[in-house]
Design a protein around this motif. Structure first.
Motif, PDB file in Angstrom:
ATOM      1  N   VAL A  77       1.201  -0.826  -0.291  1.00  0.00           N
ATOM      2  CA  VAL A  77       0.041   0.000   0.021  1.00  0.00           C
ATOM      3  C   VAL A  77       1.073   1.813  -0.191  1.00  0.00           C
ATOM      4  N   VAL A  78       0.242   2.119  -0.294  1.00  0.00           N
ATOM      5  CA  VAL A  78       0.987   3.782  -0.318  1.00  0.00           C
ATOM      6  C   VAL A  78       0.195   4.426   1.012  1.00  0.00           C
ATOM      7  N   VAL A  79       0.798   5.315   1.402  1.00  0.00           N
ATOM      8  CA  VAL A  79       0.109   5.845   2.211  1.00  0.00           C
ATOM      9  C   VAL A  79       0.757   7.436   1.445  1.00  0.00           C
ATOM     10  N   ASP A  80      -0.135   8.513   1.288  1.00  0.00           N
ATOM     11  CA  ASP A  80       0.417   9.313   0.353  1.00  0.00           C
ATOM     12  C   ASP A  80      -0.040  10.852   1.817  1.00  0.00           C
TER      13      ASP A  80
ATOM     14  N   VAL B 269      -3.374   9.292   2.789  1.00  0.00           N
ATOM     15  CA  VAL B 269      -4.111   8.577   2.330  1.00  0.00           C
ATOM     16  C   VAL B 269      -3.507   7.935   1.691  1.00  0.00           C
ATOM     17  N   VAL B 270      -4.214   6.380   2.416  1.00  0.00           N
ATOM     18  CA  VAL B 270      -3.952   5.277   2.239  1.00  0.00           C
ATOM     19  C   VAL B 270      -4.600   4.851   0.893  1.00  0.00           C
ATOM     20  N   THR B 271      -3.828   3.940  -0.447  1.00  0.00           N
ATOM     21  CA  THR B 271      -4.352   3.405  -1.542  1.00  0.00           C
ATOM     22  C   THR B 271      -3.246   1.582  -1.929  1.00  0.00           C
ATOM     23  N   ASP B 272      -3.938   1.303  -2.831  1.00  0.00           N
ATOM     24  CA  ASP B 272      -3.631  -0.099  -2.658  1.00  0.00           C
ATOM     25  C   ASP B 272      -2.127   0.574  -3.356  1.00  0.00           C
ATOM     26  N   GLY B 273      -0.922  -0.433  -3.582  1.00  0.00           N
ATOM     27  CA  GLY B 273       0.792   0.283  -4.166  1.00  0.00           C
ATOM     28  C   GLY B 273       1.125  -1.049  -5.567  1.00  0.00           C
ATOM     29  N   PRO B 274       1.371  -0.086  -6.354  1.00  0.00           N
ATOM     30  CA  PRO B 274       2.479   0.485  -5.854  1.00  0.00           C
ATOM     31  C   PRO B 274       2.053   2.033  -6.179  1.00  0.00           C
ATOM     32  N   TYR B 275       3.186   3.227  -6.478  1.00  0.00           N
ATOM     33  CA  TYR B 275       2.521   4.710  -6.708  1.00  0.00           C
ATOM     34  C   TYR B 275       1.914   4.209  -8.087  1.00  0.00           C
ATOM     35  N   GLY B 276       1.279   5.376  -9.149  1.00  0.00           N
ATOM     36  CA  GLY B 276       0.439   5.094 -10.570  1.00  0.00           C
ATOM     37  C   GLY B 276       1.474   5.241 -11.071  1.00  0.00           C
ATOM     38  N   GLU B 277       2.963   6.612 -11.097  1.00  0.00           N
ATOM     39  CA  GLU B 277       3.098   6.078 -12.555  1.00  0.00           C
ATOM     40  C   GLU B 277       5.195   5.540 -11.655  1.00  0.00           C
ATOM     41  N   THR B 278       5.631   4.454 -11.438  1.00  0.00           N
ATOM     42  CA  THR B 278       6.681   4.336 -11.055  1.00  0.00           C
ATOM     43  C   THR B 278       7.247   3.846 -12.263  1.00  0.00           C
ATOM     44  N   LYS B 279       8.639   4.534 -11.742  1.00  0.00           N
ATOM     45  CA  LYS B 279       9.310   4.166 -12.718  1.00  0.00           C
ATOM     46  C   LYS B 279      10.863   3.560 -12.674  1.00  0.00           C
TER      47      LYS B 279
END
Length: 139
Positions: free
Chosen positions: A56-59, A66-76
């Protein structure tokens, strides 16, 4: 001696390449490297991480985390795991990083981990942490 963290980073492409390597082959390759670190007396800790899709990602960019399922949306690059080494210098840490088995396209970030002695020793939280580290055999 100083502690350095070797942070393994993968892209989606390098992670896909790594997933094609037979599991037993990967264990053998990483096991040999881990054994070298152990025999050299520099390994403090080493861990790989589970698939980023399981995290999960805590932003913290807004007023409320805000907690969302991971990973980051635009991960490089994804943080895939780490080694913590106790070595004589940054150069030695880099040499170990150069020897680490890795798939094409991945990267390793090398960063020093400051020791507790580098913080103000009269700070109450540093005093508590030092006591905890002494109690748990970390100092």
């Amino acid at each position: 001696m100083a502690k350095y963290m070797l942070i393994m980073r993968n892209t989606d492409e390098s992670l896909a390449t790594m997933m094609k390597i037979p599991y037993e082959e990967m264990l053998e390759t990483m096991g040999r490297f881990n054994d070298e670190l152990i025999r050299a007396g520099v390994l403090v800790a080493a861990e790989g991480l589970e698939d980023p899709a399981q995290g999960v990602v805590v932003d913290y960019s807004g007023d409320t985390p805000v907690v969302t399922d991971g990973p980051y949306g635009e991960t490089k690059e994804l943080f895939g795991g780490f080694y913590l080494l106790d070595v004589a210098s940054k150069e030695e840490a880099v040499e170990w990083a150069r020897r680490m088995p890795a798939v094409t396209g991945s990267r390793c970030e090398v960063r020093r981990v400051p020791g507790i002695d580098e913080f103000p020793q009269d700070n109450e939280f540093i005093v508590r942490e030092r006591e905890w580290r002494e109690r748990t055999g970390q100092l």
